[in-house]
Design a protein around this motif. Structure first.
Motif, PDB file in Angstrom:
ATOM      1  N   ASP A  66       1.229   0.806  -0.730  1.00  0.00           N
ATOM      2  CA  ASP A  66       1.863   0.254   0.484  1.00  0.00           C
ATOM      3  C   ASP A  66       2.351  -0.977   0.479  1.00  0.00           C
ATOM      4  OD1 ASP A  66       1.569   3.124   1.192  1.00  0.00           O
ATOM      5  OD2 ASP A  66      -0.266   2.659   2.565  1.00  0.00           O
TER       6      ASP A  66
ATOM      7  N   HIS B 131      -4.532   5.232  10.800  1.00  0.00           N
ATOM      8  CA  HIS B 131      -3.225   5.749  11.512  1.00  0.00           C
ATOM      9  C   HIS B 131      -3.647   5.873  13.068  1.00  0.00           C
ATOM     10  CE1 HIS B 131      -2.562   7.546   7.414  1.00  0.00           C
ATOM     11  NE2 HIS B 131      -1.403   7.383   7.559  1.00  0.00           N
TER      12      HIS B 131
ATOM     13  N   VAL C 237       0.868  -2.070   9.263  1.00  0.00           N
ATOM     14  CA  VAL C 237       0.272  -1.499   8.049  1.00  0.00           C
ATOM     15  C   VAL C 237      -0.778  -2.479   7.390  1.00  0.00           C
ATOM     16  CG1 VAL C 237       0.352  -0.441   5.750  1.00  0.00           C
ATOM     17  CG2 VAL C 237       2.043   0.330   7.682  1.00  0.00           C
TER      18      VAL C 237
END
Length: 447
Positions: free
Chosen positions: A276, A399, A406
């Motif tokens: 990510d 989440h 993030v």
């Protein structure tokens, strides 16, 4: 028993078994695509193996108190090897899921009996090295699993992953030749009701966490209450309550839970961070994580010798301090470079190996010989349950934290793992202080 032959071979088999829990992670997107299933359904390819592995571990360990290890090993490895052969030809989700459940039913024999035979047949002065060798196999498997899974899936397809676990059938005759013969212990019946209740406890609570279901959580709590009431009335229950009378055993169970929360939580997060935040491929992720696993495997023989020489508590404390330091690094410097992960895991993986080796060795020391099977099995069940809870909780936190990027979410989740590591360190220090009256020498070999 020729432990210089048995333990390295056992470690190789355990390496394959543990790697089977991680190499499917990188292949899951391909499996979902090939079988045309949803991601929620696909997740059971991973979770079904984890749940079954944890449960079969304690069942085999508990059975070892009354059934010879050789017989249990034969049953477990045959189930694992033959079910893996079935997996080579699995082309539907139903067959794949059945294969993974059958695999887990056999795989637990390696983890469940490894510590039992080490505790039962290896002298205390060499036991630390043997247990450290076992722990190193697990540590290296966690690190190399994604690499192996990615390579096999890319060139041979995900069915090829099952070929790895078929290899345990080759080791079976060698292990049977060198393992000592034991007499069958049939004086006490196996508590089937207790085993079913234990399975029900673990499955319902894990499903409740993974599915975020209040209904399943309620069922899990009710099953736990029923199980506790059953243990109080049963004469020879599957979960032996006598193990909790061993001085410090309860603390070691709590420490084991925390260590696996930290370990599997970090193993879950590292690939996600590298993908990510730094857009690394599956193979690149595996290559960045692998050095730490290799270092842990290389250090295992030295860690085991040092534990035998200097004692369990010294390395349990050192391991926890290193874990807390690495988690602090990840929490504060995660965004700087992908190599922060590589550098941190070079210390994290050996620290996990040292912590688990000394923890298991300490548990084998304080448990009476008649309770080794039940005590070590329960300890491992709680550890694996902690790891499963950690993965689910980390995934939910990433989440569910509102109004954060993030990158910030990863910082917060690593902060949570740091808190768990610090709590575990406090428990370790308290355990050492509480055990000092029985061992006058500070950090002695038997502490």
């Amino acid at each position: 028993m020729k432990d210089h032959i048995v333990m390295p071979l056992w470690t190789c088999c355990l390496f394959i078994v543990v790697m089977n829990t991680t190499m499917f992670n990188v292949s899951l997107p391909i499996i979902i695509h090939d079988l045309q299933i949803t991601s929620d359904l696909g997740s059971w390819v991973i979770s079904s193996y984890s749940i079954g592995y944890a449960l079969s571990t304690v069942i085999y360990s508990r059975l070892s108190d009354r059934i010879p290890v050789r017989k249990l090993l034969t049953i477990g490895l045959l189930i694992l090897g033959l079910s893996s052969l079935l997996g080579l030809f699995a082309h539907s989700f139903a067959v794949l899921l059945l294969t993974r459940i059958l695999q887990s039913a056999g795989a637990g024999v390696m983890a469940g009996l490894g510590l039992v035979i080490a505790s039962r047949y290896i002298p205390l002065e060499r036991r630390g090295a043997a247990i450290a060798l076992i722990s190193s196999g697990s540590a290296m498997a966690f690190g190399l699993g994604p690499i192996v899974g990615g390579l096999i899936s890319e060139y041979w397809g995900w069915n090829g992953l099952f070929a790895i676990t078929v290899l345990v059938l080759i080791a079976l005759p060698v292990l049977l030749y060198f393992l000592p013969n034991e007499t069958t212990k049939t004086d006490q019946p196996f508590d089937t009701t207790g085993a079913i209740l234990t399975t029900l406890n673990a499955v319902t609570l894990l499903v409740a966490i993974t599915q975020q279901s209040l209904l399943w959580f309620t069922v899990g709590i009710l099953s736990l209450v029923v199980h506790i009431l059953y243990i109080r009335r049963a004469k020879l229950s599957f979960i032996n309550p006598q193990v909790f009378k061993a001085p410090g055993y309860t603390r070691l169970v709590m420490i084991g839970f925390c260590v696996l929360v930290v370990n599997l939580g970090n193993l879950f997060l590292m690939p996600l961070v590298l993908a990510d935040l730094f857009a690394r491929s599956s193979l690149a992720i595996g290559l960045l994580i692998a050095p730490g696993a290799i270092v842990a495997a290389f250090m295992a023989r030295y860690i085991g010798r040092w534990i035998d020489q200097y004692g369990n508590m010294r390395f349990l404390i050192i391991g926890h301090v290193l874990l807390a330091a690495v988690l602090t690094l990840f929490m504060l410097g995660l965004h700087q470079s992908a190599f922060v992960i590589t550098a941190g895991y070079l210390f994290f993986s050996p620290a996990i190996s040292a912590s688990m080796s000394s923890l298991n060795n300490e548990a084998s020391r304080i448990l009476p010989k008649s309770q080794i099977g039940s005590g070590m099995g329960l300890l491992q069940l709680v550890q694996f349950f902690g790891g499963s809870v950690s993965v689910a909780a980390c995934g939910l936190l990433l989440h569910k934290i509102p109004h954060v990027t993030v990158e910030q979410a990863y910082h917060y989740v690593y902060g949570c793992l740091l808190i768990v590591a610090v709590v575990s360190l406090v428990l370790v220090i308290f355990h050492h202080r509480a055990s000092r009256p029985t061992s006058p020498a500070f950090l002695s070999n038997n502490s």
